[in-house]
Design a protein around this motif. Structure first.
Motif: not given
Lengths: 114, 108
Positions: A31, A33, A35, A45, A56, A91, A98-103, A105-106
């Protein structure tokens, strides 16, 4: 330790020009993203991407924005015709599931539109 | 009204002090994240939690789902802890909704 890599770290562009911001997510993540953070404001987002399609997008992500995963490793954000108000830190992030998981970031790309 | 509220917005502490940053949210969540952002902008994940309490070194995060409230505590604060601390929540979709952040300055 695996990390999300973004290039360039800083880009200055003239209003009306197209820019492409690049990201290499963590290799086994599925997944992705984008931001953005306008100076002095909170992180917002823009878009999420899974299985080669947008899952999304926010109201900010209008027709001037597009995302692509062209080669299975890079994840790009294109702004077709930049406006002054597009100036922000962008970012990229990735998650394994998906869901409850650590993100993860760059470091961000600071885009300055002049 | 913001969906994620943090307090305080700014916090100055002396080295060694115990620090608490609070986060309240108004939406249903699957998880709450505490993140750290240093000058220069990079964002680092500190904690992800959906219940109870987590500890990592001098950092402790707690969450009360019923009250829709979370706290981040730093014990024995140090100048290198100076940063912006951000609370973000994840809900039914995968996106994160961010708070405005708390700017922490720890003075030696």
């Amino acid at each position: 330790e695996p990390e999300v890599t973004q290039t360039p770290s800083h880009q200055v562009t003239q209003m009306g020009q197209e820019v492409i911001l690049r990201c290499v997510p963590i290799s086994n993540h599925l997944y992705f993203y984008w931001y953005r953070q306008i100076l002095g404001q909170k992180v917002e987002f823009l878009v999420s991407f899974y299985n080669n399609e947008i899952s999304e997008k926010s109201e900010i992500f209008d027709d001037q924005f597009s995302v692509e995963r062209p080669d299975g490793s890079n994840f790009t954000l294109k702004i077709r015709s930049t406006k002054l108000e597009d100036s922000a830190m962008y970012f990229c992030a990735s998650t394994r599931t998906g869901g409850m998981t650590e993100a993860f970031f760059g470091q961000g790309t600071r885009l300055t539109v002049v | 009204k913001n969906e994620v509220e943090q307090s305080p917005q700014n916090l100055t502490a002396q080295e060694g002090e115990f620090i608490t940053i609070n986060c309240s949210y108004s939406v249903g969540i699957s998880a709450l994240h505490w993140l750290q952002q240093h000058p220069g902008g990079g964002i680092v994940s500190l904690f992800m939690l959906s219940s109870g309490k987590k500890k990592h070194g001098r950092l402790i995060a707690t969450i009360n789902i019923q009250e829709k409230h979370s706290s981040l505590h730093i014990t024995a604060s140090h100048p290198r802890d100076s940063a912006v601390y951000i609370c973000a929540v994840g809900g039914a979709t995968n996106k994160l909704i961010f708070g405005t952040g708390t700017l922490l300055a720890v003075q030696p």
